[in-house]
Scaffold this motif. Structure first.
Motif, PDB file in Angstrom:
ATOM      1  N   PHE A   6       7.436  -3.610  -0.158  1.00  0.00           N
ATOM      2  CA  PHE A   6       6.653  -4.740  -0.254  1.00  0.00           C
ATOM      3  C   PHE A   6       7.748  -6.097  -0.172  1.00  0.00           C
ATOM      4  CE2 PHE A   6       8.535  -3.716  -4.743  1.00  0.00           C
ATOM      5  CZ  PHE A   6       8.911  -5.127  -4.955  1.00  0.00           C
ATOM      6  N   LEU A   7       6.902  -7.150  -0.028  1.00  0.00           N
ATOM      7  CA  LEU A   7       7.687  -8.521  -0.037  1.00  0.00           C
ATOM      8  C   LEU A   7       6.996  -9.207  -1.150  1.00  0.00           C
ATOM      9  CD1 LEU A   7       9.351 -10.643   1.118  1.00  0.00           C
ATOM     10  CD2 LEU A   7       7.890 -10.945   2.848  1.00  0.00           C
ATOM     11  N   SER A   8       7.548  -9.895  -2.127  1.00  0.00           N
ATOM     12  CA  SER A   8       7.060 -10.753  -3.137  1.00  0.00           C
ATOM     13  C   SER A   8       7.699 -11.866  -3.020  1.00  0.00           C
ATOM     14  CB  SER A   8       7.140 -10.128  -4.450  1.00  0.00           C
ATOM     15  OG  SER A   8       6.842 -11.200  -5.462  1.00  0.00           O
ATOM     16  N   PHE A   9       6.776 -13.020  -2.952  1.00  0.00           N
ATOM     17  CA  PHE A   9       7.341 -14.489  -3.118  1.00  0.00           C
ATOM     18  C   PHE A   9       7.891 -14.821  -4.700  1.00  0.00           C
ATOM     19  CE2 PHE A   9       5.920 -14.586   1.013  1.00  0.00           C
ATOM     20  CZ  PHE A   9       6.039 -15.849   1.825  1.00  0.00           C
ATOM     21  N   GLY A  10       7.109 -13.955  -5.350  1.00  0.00           N
ATOM     22  CA  GLY A  10       7.500 -14.210  -6.954  1.00  0.00           C
ATOM     23  C   GLY A  10       6.933 -15.610  -7.645  1.00  0.00           C
ATOM     24  N   LEU A 310       4.778  -5.047   2.800  1.00  0.00           N
ATOM     25  CA  LEU A 310       3.588  -5.470   2.504  1.00  0.00           C
ATOM     26  C   LEU A 310       3.780  -6.560   1.669  1.00  0.00           C
ATOM     27  CD1 LEU A 310       2.455  -1.739   1.360  1.00  0.00           C
ATOM     28  CD2 LEU A 310       1.913  -2.827   3.849  1.00  0.00           C
ATOM     29  N   THR A 311       3.036  -7.842   1.948  1.00  0.00           N
ATOM     30  CA  THR A 311       3.219  -9.030   1.321  1.00  0.00           C
ATOM     31  C   THR A 311       2.200  -8.873   0.158  1.00  0.00           C
ATOM     32  OG1 THR A 311       1.501 -10.103   2.610  1.00  0.00           O
ATOM     33  CG2 THR A 311       3.975 -10.548   3.056  1.00  0.00           C
ATOM     34  N   VAL A 312       2.745  -8.815  -1.041  1.00  0.00           N
ATOM     35  CA  VAL A 312       1.865  -8.775  -2.150  1.00  0.00           C
ATOM     36  C   VAL A 312       1.498  -9.880  -3.186  1.00  0.00           C
ATOM     37  CG1 VAL A 312       2.648  -6.355  -2.708  1.00  0.00           C
ATOM     38  CG2 VAL A 312       3.878  -8.263  -3.790  1.00  0.00           C
ATOM     39  N   PRO A 313       0.290  -9.995  -3.732  1.00  0.00           N
ATOM     40  CA  PRO A 313      -0.318 -11.032  -4.253  1.00  0.00           C
ATOM     41  C   PRO A 313       0.414 -11.276  -5.903  1.00  0.00           C
ATOM     42  CG  PRO A 313      -1.872  -9.565  -4.210  1.00  0.00           C
ATOM     43  CD  PRO A 313      -0.872  -9.000  -3.424  1.00  0.00           C
ATOM     44  N   GLY A 317      -0.071  -9.393 -11.136  1.00  0.00           N
ATOM     45  CA  GLY A 317       0.560  -8.520 -12.129  1.00  0.00           C
ATOM     46  C   GLY A 317       1.305  -7.155 -11.296  1.00  0.00           C
ATOM     47  N   VAL A 318       2.093  -6.470 -12.260  1.00  0.00           N
ATOM     48  CA  VAL A 318       2.601  -5.488 -11.736  1.00  0.00           C
ATOM     49  C   VAL A 318       1.546  -4.218 -11.400  1.00  0.00           C
ATOM     50  CG1 VAL A 318       4.377  -3.706 -12.371  1.00  0.00           C
ATOM     51  CG2 VAL A 318       4.923  -5.907 -12.673  1.00  0.00           C
ATOM     52  N   GLU A 319       0.906  -3.810 -12.212  1.00  0.00           N
ATOM     53  CA  GLU A 319       0.142  -2.714 -12.325  1.00  0.00           C
ATOM     54  C   GLU A 319      -0.864  -2.900 -10.870  1.00  0.00           C
ATOM     55  OE1 GLU A 319      -3.449  -0.611 -14.822  1.00  0.00           O
ATOM     56  OE2 GLU A 319      -2.249  -2.253 -15.764  1.00  0.00           O
ATOM     57  N   TYR A 320      -1.453  -4.018 -10.716  1.00  0.00           N
ATOM     58  CA  TYR A 320      -2.371  -4.283  -9.705  1.00  0.00           C
ATOM     59  C   TYR A 320      -1.618  -4.094  -8.361  1.00  0.00           C
ATOM     60  CZ  TYR A 320      -5.859  -5.464  -6.076  1.00  0.00           C
ATOM     61  OH  TYR A 320      -6.732  -5.011  -5.169  1.00  0.00           O
ATOM     62  N   ASN A 321      -0.285  -4.761  -8.168  1.00  0.00           N
ATOM     63  CA  ASN A 321       0.343  -4.752  -6.956  1.00  0.00           C
ATOM     64  C   ASN A 321       0.968  -3.257  -6.611  1.00  0.00           C
ATOM     65  OD1 ASN A 321       0.792  -7.448  -5.757  1.00  0.00           O
ATOM     66  ND2 ASN A 321       0.858  -7.794  -7.804  1.00  0.00           N
ATOM     67  N   ALA A 322       1.288  -2.437  -7.941  1.00  0.00           N
ATOM     68  CA  ALA A 322       1.471  -0.995  -7.687  1.00  0.00           C
ATOM     69  C   ALA A 322       0.608  -0.172  -7.233  1.00  0.00           C
ATOM     70  CB  ALA A 322       2.248  -0.551  -8.977  1.00  0.00           C
ATOM     71  N   HIS A 323      -0.568  -0.596  -7.792  1.00  0.00           N
ATOM     72  CA  HIS A 323      -1.923   0.136  -6.846  1.00  0.00           C
ATOM     73  C   HIS A 323      -1.959  -0.212  -5.342  1.00  0.00           C
ATOM     74  CE1 HIS A 323      -6.094   0.706  -6.229  1.00  0.00           C
ATOM     75  NE2 HIS A 323      -6.301  -0.681  -5.932  1.00  0.00           N
ATOM     76  N   VAL A 324      -2.019  -1.464  -5.084  1.00  0.00           N
ATOM     77  CA  VAL A 324      -1.902  -1.961  -3.648  1.00  0.00           C
ATOM     78  C   VAL A 324      -1.086  -1.009  -2.909  1.00  0.00           C
ATOM     79  CG1 VAL A 324      -1.590  -3.554  -1.838  1.00  0.00           C
ATOM     80  CG2 VAL A 324      -2.979  -4.300  -3.967  1.00  0.00           C
ATOM     81  N   ILE A 325       0.206  -1.020  -3.260  1.00  0.00           N
ATOM     82  CA  ILE A 325       1.353  -0.425  -2.598  1.00  0.00           C
ATOM     83  C   ILE A 325       0.902   1.099  -2.499  1.00  0.00           C
ATOM     84  CG2 ILE A 325       3.696   0.439  -2.509  1.00  0.00           C
ATOM     85  CD1 ILE A 325       4.091  -2.354  -4.080  1.00  0.00           C
TER      86      ILE A 325
END
Length: 339
Positions: A6-10, A310-313, A317-325
């Motif tokens: 994943f790639l996060s802009f933070g 994977l660019t993540v929103p 939050g962590v839970e939703y982005n972990a779900h996307v991954i």
């Protein structure tokens, strides 16, 4: 096999629906997402670096902390703006973070991108020499950084040091063997990709190319990758290079996914004006898994790369982005032959 990270802009924001409301939230959740991604089976946790913005900016404390909390996942940046960097200090920080992680750093660097402020690198004490540009300065910083990462001595030792010195010239410490081969360059054009290969750097290509030839984004990016590989072979380097591409991919597998991304299901490339020229932005992939499998199978650049970020929103939050991954790893990767 394809590595998937994943790639996060933070980003952080006090907006009502943001799950990341402060710098502390952004940093701590970035670490937690690396842990969650490793548990889900992902291969990489990468972080963007933006100065003067409510986004991640100081990568090495974050990378070291994530390295201490994980054991397998690659940890990287995409990308560090070399106009801002003191290359020797950066080599120390990078060496320390890499040793803490057990040699898992994959550092993406570049000449920089549009900034929040005018010539922000000047506030950090870096001014291009007379007759040169900020891009020239970034590449000069990179040249010094790469040379120092070799681990060869260059500094004259004090004849009366506080502590005994080893024989010969001294190097920057701590030195992490092998890190030099894990440096990537973020290339926005086909010509820069060729320069990247000549320097012996891995290629990192995002969802934006600062040129446009009228062909779909993934085809232009695939040409960029092929030019990189051709230049690498011509340069005669003695190792295989790595290539990563970034994509926004959102499988719709539940009602929340549908609520958040249904409007992106018909996304297309966009062409805009950036830094004095046309630029092409890649589309977002959103939809039911069977639809995405068919669409992603046609993406020539993903096929040509060994690593997909994977660019993540992150503000969701962590839970939703972990779900996307996990959704990409579970519903798409096996069907596409990535895993």
């Amino acid at each position: 096999m394809k590595k998937i990270g994943f790639l996060s802009f933070g980003h952080w924001s006090a907006a009502p629906h943001s799950m990341v409301r402060s710098a502390a939230d952004a940093l701590l959740q970035s670490i937690e997402l690396a842990v969650a991604a490793e548990e889900a089976g992902a291969d990489g946790a990468y972080y963007r670096v933006h100065h003067f913005a409510q986004q991640l900016a100081s990568p090495f404390p974050l990378l070291a902390a994530a390295g201490a909390r994980t054991s397998r996942i690659e940890l990287g940046t995409a990308v560090i703006d070399m106009r801002y960097e003191n290359p020797l200090y950066m080599a120390e920080d990078a060496g320390a973070a890499d040793l803490i992680s057990g040699g898992r750093l994959q550092l993406g660097i570049s000449r920089g991108s549009p900034e929040q402020v005018i010539d922000g690198f000047r506030y950090f004490g870096h001014v291009p020499p007379e007759g040169t540009s900020d891009a020239d300065m970034a590449r000069e910083h990179t040249k010094v950084f790469l040379e120092v990462l070799k681990g060869e001595g260059f500094a004259q030792p004090n004849p009366r040091p506080m502590f005994p010195n080893p024989p010969g010239l001294l190097r920057v410490e701590p030195h992490s063997p092998g890190l030099r081969d894990r440096i990537w360059w973020g290339a926005g054009t086909r010509a820069t990709a060729e320069w990247t290969a000549e320097q012996g750097l891995n290629l990192m290509s995002s969802t934006l190319l600062s040129e446009d030839t009228g062909v779909p984004f993934h085809q232009l990016q695939a040409e960029q990758i092929q030019r990189f590989r051709n230049a690498w072979e011509a340069a005669g380097h003695n190792r295989e290079p790595r290539v990563s591409v970034s994509r926004s991919i959102f499988p719709i597998v539940n009602d929340l996914d549908r609520q958040l991304f249904w409007q992106q299901r018909d996304s297309t490339d966009q062409v805009g004006w950036l830094d004095g020229g046309n630029a092409r932005f890649g589309r977002t992939y959103a939809g039911e898994p069977d639809k995405l499998v068919a669409e992603l199978a046609e993406d020539e650049a993903i096929a040509a790369a060994d690593t997909l970020l994977l660019t993540v929103p992150n503000q969701l939050g962590v839970e939703y982005n972990a779900h996307v991954i996990e959704s990409v790893l579970t519903h798409l990767a096996p069907e596409l032959g990535w895993r």
